[in-house]
Design an enzyme around this catalytic site. Structure first.
Site, PDB file in Angstrom:
ATOM      1  N   LYS A  64       0.873  -1.169   0.000  1.00  0.00           N
ATOM      2  CA  LYS A  64       0.000   0.000   0.000  1.00  0.00           C
ATOM      3  C   LYS A  64       0.913   1.222   0.000  1.00  0.00           C
ATOM      4  O   LYS A  64       2.039   1.161   0.519  1.00  0.00           O
ATOM      5  CB  LYS A  64      -0.857   0.009   1.270  1.00  0.00           C
ATOM      6  CG  LYS A  64      -2.080   0.866   1.174  1.00  0.00           C
ATOM      7  CD  LYS A  64      -3.293   0.068   0.723  1.00  0.00           C
ATOM      8  CE  LYS A  64      -4.543   0.913   0.738  1.00  0.00           C
ATOM      9  NZ  LYS A  64      -5.729   0.135   0.369  1.00  0.00           N
ATOM     10  N   GLY A  81     -21.424   4.940   7.607  1.00  0.00           N
ATOM     11  CA  GLY A  81     -20.668   5.488   6.481  1.00  0.00           C
ATOM     12  C   GLY A  81     -21.285   5.013   5.185  1.00  0.00           C
ATOM     13  O   GLY A  81     -21.186   3.839   4.848  1.00  0.00           O
ATOM     14  N   VAL A  82     -21.966   5.934   4.487  1.00  0.00           N
ATOM     15  CA  VAL A  82     -22.599   5.540   3.222  1.00  0.00           C
ATOM     16  C   VAL A  82     -21.961   6.299   2.070  1.00  0.00           C
ATOM     17  O   VAL A  82     -22.616   7.036   1.335  1.00  0.00           O
ATOM     18  CB  VAL A  82     -24.143   5.695   3.260  1.00  0.00           C
ATOM     19  CG1 VAL A  82     -24.778   4.443   3.839  1.00  0.00           C
ATOM     20  CG2 VAL A  82     -24.585   6.912   4.066  1.00  0.00           C
ATOM     21  N   GLY A  83     -20.629   6.140   1.976  1.00  0.00           N
ATOM     22  CA  GLY A  83     -19.910   6.619   0.797  1.00  0.00           C
ATOM     23  C   GLY A  83     -20.078   5.573  -0.293  1.00  0.00           C
ATOM     24  O   GLY A  83     -21.143   4.972  -0.435  1.00  0.00           O
ATOM     25  N   LYS A  84     -19.017   5.308  -1.026  1.00  0.00           N
ATOM     26  CA  LYS A  84     -19.151   4.399  -2.178  1.00  0.00           C
ATOM     27  C   LYS A  84     -19.546   2.981  -1.733  1.00  0.00           C
ATOM     28  O   LYS A  84     -20.529   2.419  -2.208  1.00  0.00           O
ATOM     29  CB  LYS A  84     -17.826   4.370  -2.955  1.00  0.00           C
ATOM     30  CG  LYS A  84     -17.490   5.729  -3.577  1.00  0.00           C
ATOM     31  CD  LYS A  84     -16.273   5.682  -4.454  1.00  0.00           C
ATOM     32  CE  LYS A  84     -14.954   5.523  -3.724  1.00  0.00           C
ATOM     33  NZ  LYS A  84     -14.564   6.652  -2.862  1.00  0.00           N
ATOM     34  N   VAL A  85     -18.785   2.404  -0.807  1.00  0.00           N
ATOM     35  CA  VAL A  85     -19.054   1.021  -0.396  1.00  0.00           C
ATOM     36  C   VAL A  85     -20.367   0.950   0.393  1.00  0.00           C
ATOM     37  O   VAL A  85     -21.217   0.089   0.129  1.00  0.00           O
ATOM     38  CB  VAL A  85     -17.888   0.458   0.454  1.00  0.00           C
ATOM     39  CG1 VAL A  85     -18.241  -0.916   1.001  1.00  0.00           C
ATOM     40  CG2 VAL A  85     -16.614   0.388  -0.375  1.00  0.00           C
ATOM     41  N   GLY A  86     -20.533   1.844   1.357  1.00  0.00           N
ATOM     42  CA  GLY A  86     -21.737   1.814   2.206  1.00  0.00           C
ATOM     43  C   GLY A  86     -23.013   1.996   1.398  1.00  0.00           C
ATOM     44  O   GLY A  86     -24.037   1.362   1.676  1.00  0.00           O
TER      45      GLY A  86
HETATM   46  N1  NAD Z   1     -13.750   1.365  -2.372  1.00  0.00           N
HETATM   47  C1  NAD Z   1     -13.336   0.108  -2.291  1.00  0.00           C
HETATM   48  O1  NAD Z   1     -13.326  -0.644  -3.264  1.00  0.00           O
HETATM   49  C2  NAD Z   1     -12.893  -0.452  -0.957  1.00  0.00           C
HETATM   50  C3  NAD Z   1     -12.378  -1.751  -0.926  1.00  0.00           C
HETATM   51  C4  NAD Z   1     -12.012  -2.322   0.309  1.00  0.00           C
HETATM   52  C5  NAD Z   1     -12.146  -1.572   1.464  1.00  0.00           C
HETATM   53  N2  NAD Z   1     -12.622  -0.278   1.391  1.00  0.00           N
HETATM   54  C6  NAD Z   1     -12.728   0.465   2.633  1.00  0.00           C
HETATM   55  O2  NAD Z   1     -14.107   0.813   2.843  1.00  0.00           O
HETATM   56  C7  NAD Z   1     -14.179   2.060   3.540  1.00  0.00           C
HETATM   57  C8  NAD Z   1     -15.039   3.031   2.741  1.00  0.00           C
HETATM   58  O3  NAD Z   1     -14.455   3.203   1.463  1.00  0.00           O
HETATM   59  P1  NAD Z   1     -15.220   4.041   0.334  1.00  0.00           P
HETATM   60  O4  NAD Z   1     -14.516   3.758  -0.932  1.00  0.00           O
HETATM   61  O5  NAD Z   1     -16.677   3.814   0.442  1.00  0.00           O
HETATM   62  O6  NAD Z   1     -14.856   5.530   0.818  1.00  0.00           O
HETATM   63  P2  NAD Z   1     -15.752   6.844   0.697  1.00  0.00           P
HETATM   64  O7  NAD Z   1     -14.834   7.971   1.000  1.00  0.00           O
HETATM   65  O8  NAD Z   1     -16.519   6.841  -0.579  1.00  0.00           O
HETATM   66  O9  NAD Z   1     -16.847   6.672   1.871  1.00  0.00           O
HETATM   67  C9  NAD Z   1     -16.583   6.853   3.219  1.00  0.00           C
HETATM   68  C10 NAD Z   1     -17.817   7.535   3.833  1.00  0.00           C
HETATM   69  O10 NAD Z   1     -17.667   7.539   5.249  1.00  0.00           O
HETATM   70  C11 NAD Z   1     -18.100   8.788   5.722  1.00  0.00           C
HETATM   71  N3  NAD Z   1     -17.523   9.005   7.053  1.00  0.00           N
HETATM   72  C12 NAD Z   1     -16.303   9.488   7.388  1.00  0.00           C
HETATM   73  N4  NAD Z   1     -16.145   9.465   8.737  1.00  0.00           N
HETATM   74  C13 NAD Z   1     -17.289   8.949   9.246  1.00  0.00           C
HETATM   75  C14 NAD Z   1     -17.752   8.675  10.554  1.00  0.00           C
HETATM   76  N5  NAD Z   1     -16.983   8.909  11.626  1.00  0.00           N
HETATM   77  N6  NAD Z   1     -18.974   8.114  10.696  1.00  0.00           N
HETATM   78  C15 NAD Z   1     -19.783   7.874   9.654  1.00  0.00           C
HETATM   79  N7  NAD Z   1     -19.393   8.139   8.364  1.00  0.00           N
HETATM   80  C16 NAD Z   1     -18.181   8.662   8.176  1.00  0.00           C
HETATM   81  C17 NAD Z   1     -17.690   9.770   4.657  1.00  0.00           C
HETATM   82  O11 NAD Z   1     -18.439  10.989   4.734  1.00  0.00           O
HETATM   83  C18 NAD Z   1     -17.997   8.985   3.384  1.00  0.00           C
HETATM   84  O12 NAD Z   1     -19.333   9.184   2.948  1.00  0.00           O
HETATM   85  C19 NAD Z   1     -12.728   2.513   3.760  1.00  0.00           C
HETATM   86  O13 NAD Z   1     -12.302   2.052   5.020  1.00  0.00           O
HETATM   87  C20 NAD Z   1     -11.972   1.791   2.660  1.00  0.00           C
HETATM   88  O14 NAD Z   1     -10.602   1.604   2.998  1.00  0.00           O
HETATM   89  C21 NAD Z   1     -12.999   0.277   0.212  1.00  0.00           C
END
Ligand code: NAD
Length: 355
Positions: A74, A174-179
């Site tokens: 990483k 956390g409802v970003g991309k994965v959520g």
């Molecule tokens: N994108 C991928 O393919 C992938 C793969 C494996 C693991 N992950 C892990 O999944 C997690 C989310 O990744 P993502 O790509 O969805 O990122 P992202 O940035 O799209 O989403 C993260 C979300 O969490 C929110 N957030 C931040 N702090 C918070 C808190 N204290 N409480 C509630 N919400 C909060 C943010 O506002 C955002 O909406 C990360 O830990 C990442 O390492 C992602």
């Protein structure tokens, strides 16, 4: 000493572009170390190094448990992606990735996007997660969320006897991309979903998926009346404080490094809460970028992601038989596979794990 378990840690600096980065390679025993590049403003250089070390280790365990012939690495670029990200900086970074001769392959992470990988690719062959190589809708969060959902079904089967979340109350933190995509899967599977996020727009997007999706304050979700708690934001969601608040029977989410300390797995186990190791269920994104690196095949990726159901089910059975938390069992399975790895990394450096 920092990083004593790692094969190689590279500090990258390029004055003209302002690049400062750390590339951490935990292991190349099973293959090249594939892992994303995080672009983030760290409070200190020590924090940046610690993040690179911890995340690269998790990548190695993730690849090993998913049965992929990949090592774990990483990288972190120190800075504010909104202000400091320039093409010159990304190109300079690509030069450092190239200098490792294929021991490390980069991809996207928090703070970097597919378009950035195209810029990095001007200086290196060792890059994945590029938009033009992806399938339509090619966001790795989609297979990541699909894999987390499969892992949750396996956990449901282990706890409630049926691989279903129908009627269960699931909290997605956390409802970003994965959520977001996990919420969509859960709604389709008949779960009652409660979401939270520090970003109100993200909450609104998730709530728009279905009238039944509820939302609560960020601080209220861990202690809410839930069957499953799914951390999908940053690391450390399950910490000394939240571990005592949780009322859910299962913890299973997409975030990396969910446990603030490894010992928290035992505390959860003692409270009768099943913690499904993060790196076992969130391997979908890695499966996606690994496949893309060799020429993307959507059906093959989907099949491998669905395998997470069986991988998780077997892991939970083995852990129950051994009377230990699944995270301990998962670590052991990954370590045994890495110990047998014999990949010969290119270049003059022959890392510590390669006998
Ligand atoms: N994108 C991928 O393919 C992938 C793969 C494996 C693991 N992950 C892990 O999944 C997690 C989310 O990744 P993502 O790509 O969805 O990122 P992202 O940035 O799209 O989403 C993260 C979300 O969490 C929110 N957030 C931040 N702090 C918070 C808190 N204290 N409480 C509630 N919400 C909060 C943010 O506002 C955002 O909406 C990360 O830990 C990442 O390492 C992602």
């Amino acid at each position: 000493m920092f990083g004593e378990d790692h094969e190689q840690v590279v500090f990258c600096s390029n004055r003209p572009s302002g690049l400062r980065a750390v590339i951490a390679i935990y292991s190349t025993a099973l293959g090249p170390a594939l892992g994303g590049t995080r672009f983030h403003s760290y409070a200190s250089d020590e924090d940046a190094l610690a993040d690179a070390l911890e995340l690269s280790r998790a990548m190695a365990y993730k690849a090993a448990c998913a049965g992929l012939d990949l090592g774990g690495g990483k990288a972190v670029i120190l800075g504010d992606p909104g202000k400091d990200k320039t093409e010159a900086l990304l190109e300079a970074y690509g030069g450092f990735v190239e200098s490792l001769g294929g021991r490390y392959i980069t991809a996207c992470d928090v703070g970097t996007r597919g378009e950035d990988m195209d810029v990095i690719a001007r200086r290196t062959r060792f890059v994945s997660g590029r938009p033009r190589a992806s399938y339509a809708g090619g966001d790795s969060a989609v297979p990541t969320a699909a894999g987390v959902y499969q892992g949750m079904l396996a956990a449901a089967e282990s706890v409630w006897g049926a691989p279903s979340v129908e009627g269960r109350r699931v909290g997605v933190a956390g409802v970003g991309k994965v959520g977001f995509h996990l919420t969509a899967n859960l709604v389709a599977g008949g779960a009652r979903v409660v979401v939270c996020d520090v970003d109100p727009a993200a909450v609104e997007r998730a709530r728009a998926l279905s009238p039944g999706v509820e939302s609560v304050d960020v601080d209220a979700l861990p202690s809410a009346d839930l069957d499953v708690y799914a951390p999908c934001a940053l690391g450390g969601a399950v910490n000394d404080q939240t571990v005592d608040q949780l009322r859910a029977r299962i913890v299973c989410g997409g975030a990396n490094n969910q446990l603030a300390r490894p010992e928290i797995a035992k505390a959860l186990d003692d409270r009768g809460i099943l913690y499904v190791p993060d790196y076992v269920v969130n391997a979908g994104g890695l499966i996606h970028v690994a496949d893309e690196y060799h020429g993307y095949d959507e059906a093959r990726v989907r099949a491998r992601v669905e395998e997470i159901f069986h991988t998780t089910g077997q892991l939970l059975e083995t852990a129950a038989a051994a009377g230990e938390p699944p995270s301990v069992t998962a670590d052991r399975i990954a370590e045994e596979r890495m110990a047998k790895g014999r990949w010969r990394a290119p270049g003059p450096f022959t890392g510590g794990d390669q006998g």
